[in-house]
Design a protein around this motif. Structure first.
Motif, PDB file in Angstrom:
ATOM      1  N   HIS A 257       0.825  -1.203   0.000  1.00 53.97           N
ATOM      2  CA  HIS A 257       0.000   0.000   0.000  1.00 53.97           C
ATOM      3  C   HIS A 257       0.862   1.257   0.000  1.00 53.97           C
ATOM      4  O   HIS A 257       0.556   2.235  -0.705  1.00 53.97           O
ATOM      5  N   LEU A 258       1.921   1.249   0.789  1.00 58.17           N
ATOM      6  CA  LEU A 258       2.816   2.405   0.818  1.00 58.17           C
ATOM      7  C   LEU A 258       3.447   2.611  -0.563  1.00 58.17           C
ATOM      8  O   LEU A 258       3.557   3.761  -1.029  1.00 58.17           O
ATOM      9  N   GLY A 259       3.830   1.538  -1.204  1.00 60.73           N
ATOM     10  CA  GLY A 259       4.423   1.651  -2.535  1.00 60.73           C
ATOM     11  C   GLY A 259       3.484   2.302  -3.526  1.00 60.73           C
ATOM     12  O   GLY A 259       3.894   3.143  -4.337  1.00 60.73           O
ATOM     13  N   ILE A 260       2.199   1.948  -3.463  1.00 62.32           N
ATOM     14  CA  ILE A 260       1.217   2.537  -4.376  1.00 62.32           C
ATOM     15  C   ILE A 260       1.011   4.014  -4.054  1.00 62.32           C
ATOM     16  O   ILE A 260       0.973   4.872  -4.946  1.00 62.32           O
ATOM     17  N   LEU A 294      10.192   4.052   5.330  1.00 57.60           N
ATOM     18  CA  LEU A 294      10.096   5.279   4.535  1.00 57.60           C
ATOM     19  C   LEU A 294      11.446   5.662   3.930  1.00 57.60           C
ATOM     20  O   LEU A 294      11.523   6.047   2.759  1.00 57.60           O
ATOM     21  N   ARG A 295      12.487   5.553   4.723  1.00 55.66           N
ATOM     22  CA  ARG A 295      13.817   5.916   4.202  1.00 55.66           C
ATOM     23  C   ARG A 295      14.241   4.973   3.067  1.00 55.66           C
ATOM     24  O   ARG A 295      14.880   5.407   2.101  1.00 55.66           O
ATOM     25  N   ASN A 296      13.885   3.697   3.178  1.00 56.75           N
ATOM     26  CA  ASN A 296      14.202   2.750   2.115  1.00 56.75           C
ATOM     27  C   ASN A 296      13.450   3.086   0.822  1.00 56.75           C
ATOM     28  O   ASN A 296      13.848   2.670  -0.267  1.00 56.75           O
ATOM     29  N   ALA A 297      12.339   3.823   0.970  1.00 53.81           N
ATOM     30  CA  ALA A 297      11.567   4.271  -0.203  1.00 53.81           C
ATOM     31  C   ALA A 297      11.961   5.682  -0.617  1.00 53.81           C
ATOM     32  O   ALA A 297      11.238   6.332  -1.378  1.00 53.81           O
ATOM     33  N   ASP A 298      13.113   6.160  -0.096  1.00 51.59           N
ATOM     34  CA  ASP A 298      13.622   7.504  -0.409  1.00 51.59           C
ATOM     35  C   ASP A 298      12.663   8.600   0.036  1.00 51.59           C
ATOM     36  O   ASP A 298      12.507   9.620  -0.635  1.00 51.59           O
ATOM     37  N   ARG A 299      12.024   8.386   1.182  1.00 52.19           N
ATOM     38  CA  ARG A 299      11.152   9.403   1.772  1.00 52.19           C
ATOM     39  C   ARG A 299      11.695   9.798   3.145  1.00 52.19           C
ATOM     40  O   ARG A 299      12.397   9.014   3.798  1.00 52.19           O
ATOM     41  N   LEU A 458       8.117  -2.066 -10.265  1.00 49.72           N
ATOM     42  CA  LEU A 458       8.380  -2.083  -8.829  1.00 49.72           C
ATOM     43  C   LEU A 458       8.704  -3.481  -8.334  1.00 49.72           C
ATOM     44  O   LEU A 458       9.526  -3.663  -7.435  1.00 49.72           O
ATOM     45  N   ASN A 459       8.029  -4.460  -8.922  1.00 51.11           N
ATOM     46  CA  ASN A 459       8.241  -5.834  -8.440  1.00 51.11           C
ATOM     47  C   ASN A 459       7.850  -6.815  -9.537  1.00 51.11           C
ATOM     48  O   ASN A 459       6.810  -6.653 -10.181  1.00 51.11           O
TER      49      ASN A 459
END
Length: 535
Positions: A257-260, A294-299, A458-459
């Motif tokens: 969900h965070l990825g979307i 979040l940091r792993n998603a560059d946020r 993404l995957n």
């Protein structure tokens, strides 16, 4: 007369008499009742009925002057309601409710319209739409239930029951209940619902609020990720609200969900829920897990408890994600969420001509086909002439807006960001589909079968090859499409150019629109860069 005709029976028993608030009409037509000054006289008659009823009048349509049941066709009844609406507007009133019943062996209708003093609500308030996401049982419905009612949860998800969508509400009335919760703010603070099941309660919140917050639900079960994508991509959202339970922590579904949310560049807030069932040490541990995620998603995570609500309001964007701890039971963190939702700016673009992608369709007796969705841009008014499509053959059909409702409240107009139901004249419900778009009649839309896009994988378990067929989610469109990468393939993590072709149906697609594609455990995102002209 059956019990379900109680309103009709009461009106007929009261009868049409001098000094009463009941009026009988067999039918009303534009050609007869709006011509040669009759509008003014009929509006004066309506005004008299309203004054006689202390602000409320009852019009029985489809009956003779002496109260005999005549019945009129659905088209004649719809025209009668259109004319009655114009008379009400002239008299400074509005139609508040309409009930209809079939009569005889044919398709005849008789109906009771309740009219109220005062113009139809003109909604010019600030309105943000928030998409909720998170793993099943992580407490998002309970959290939103406590926000919109102001009531603490009983620890068993009691406030969640307020938000269960009742299918019969969609079937019985002209409603656009896409969002599963709404509350607002006036100059004194939050305006909440006493009972979200009550249509009048939602209407009251809309009427009293200077600012509205609507929540669009998504589904937490992994098998229903497609429905979640539809909720996050298909609505005109301003913000995302991702919930993570303190006892469970981030899960695979949380990451999906965070990825979307982040891939669609939606500013997002993370609420750690259920803080009352774990220790403070466990809450801090989950906070650290969320920060790492979040940091792993560059946020960049921003802990609201540490930096304050004002800083969160100043800093929130596609890159900075406020994180706060909440409990629907103790109401911890709910004041901070209230403050955020009261002051967060609207983010979705509102300029341009009217457009709305259809999310749901249904039929209302006496009203006809209704299309519901979130207004994407511009403004729509009752009486507007529009185009709807594309139909299966790629064409667009001319329709007219009969009426508009938002959260069970009739409105004169609706602008970008509003979640509405629009009753349409000129098309049947069977001809409407999710993924179609409503546009101004002067628009010159083209049905699109193929487009070029910049896509990012993404995957994927292996690689995406030429002809790969996932489901593409763009606005409210959910359609199987074939993807043809430039160079023949794309690996996980790759970004590249690809042609995308819908497999079964053309749609309205524009440059710049973002989309999500998914098939099994594979998913990716993309942006439309060019439309391929059909020869």
């Amino acid at each position: 007369m059956s019990a379900d005709r109680a309103a009709l029976r009461r009106a007929l028993e009261r009868g049409e008499r001098e000094g009463g608030n009941v009026e009988f009409k067999e039918r009303l037509t534009r050609g007869v009742h709006l011509a040669d000054g009759r509008l003014e006289s009929l509006a004066a008659q309506l005004r008299h009925r309203i004054l006689s009823g202390d602000g409320e009048a009852t019009y029985v349509v489809g009956v003779t002057d002496d109260g005999g049941i005549a019945g009129i066709s659905p088209d004649a009844f719809s025209e009668s309601m259109d004319v009655l609406s114009l008379l009400a507007e002239e008299a400074g009133a509005h139609i508040d409710d309409v009930e209809t019943w079939g009569v005889g062996d044919g398709d005849g209708l008789v109906g009771v319209a309740t009219l109220q003093e005062g113009a139809v609500l003109d909604v010019d308030d600030d309105h943000i739409v928030v998409g909720t996401a998170g793993h099943v049982d992580h407490g998002k419905s309970t959290l939103v239930g406590s926000l919109v009612t102001g009531d603490p949860d009983d620890g068993q998800g009691g406030t969640r029951s307020f938000l269960d969508v009742q299918p019969h509400e969609m079937e019985r009335g002209l409603s656009a209940d896409l969002s599963y919760g709404v509350y607002g703010f006036d100059e004194e603070g939050p305006v909440r619902m006493d009972n979200p099941h009550r249509k009048s309660d939602r209407a009251r919140v809309v009427e009293e609020s200077d600012r509205l917050v609507s929540f669009v639900d998504t589904v937490g079960h992994e098998p229903w990720l497609r429905t979640t994508i539809r909720g996050l991509v298909g609505q005109k959202l301003d913000y995302g609200l991702l919930v993570v339970a303190a006892d469970d922590g981030p899960t695979k579904t949380t990451r999906e969900h965070l990825g979307i949310l982040l891939a669609t560049e939606l500013p997002t807030i993370v609420a750690i829920t259920k803080a009352d069932v774990v220790s403070d040490e466990r809450v801090r541990e989950v906070e650290r897990e969320v920060e790492r995620l979040l940091r792993n998603a560059d946020r960049t995570p921003l802990l609201v408890e540490r930096h304050g609500v004002e800083t969160a309001l100043d800093e929130i964007n596609e890159q900075v994600v406020p994180v706060l701890t909440t409990s629907a039971v103790t109401k911890e963190g709910l004041d901070a969420l209230d403050e955020l939702f009261e002051h967060l700016p609207k983010t979705s673009a509102t300029e341009g001509a009217f457009s709305m992608y259809i999310d749901r369709t249904y039929n209302v007796t006496g009203v006809g086909a209704v299309a519901s969705g979130t207004v994407r841009s511009g403004t729509v008014e009752a009486g507007d002439e529009l185009l709807v499509g594309p139909l299966a053959d790629g064409s667009f059909r001319e329709v007219e807006v009969r009426s508009i409702e938002m959260h069970y409240h009739r409105v004169d107009e609706a602008s970008a960001g509003r979640i509405v139901g629009i009753a349409l004249k000129g098309i049947g419900e069977a001809d409407l589909d999710r993924g179609m778009v409503l546009l101004p009649r002067e628009a010159d839309p083209t049905a699109v079968r193929e487009f070029e896009a910049e896509v990012m994988v993404l995957n994927h378990p292996t690689r995406i090859d030429d002809g790969y067929e996932p489901v593409v989610h763009l606005e409210t469109i959910s359609e199987t499409a074939s993807i043809h990468p430039e160079g023949g393939q794309l690996l996980p993590g790759d970004t590249g150019t690809a042609s995308v072709r819908f497999k079964f149906h053309p749609y309205m697609v524009e440059e710049g629109q973002r989309f999500v594609f998914r098939e099994g455990s594979s998913k990716g995102v993309g942006t439309v860069t060019d439309i391929v002209d059909e020869e």
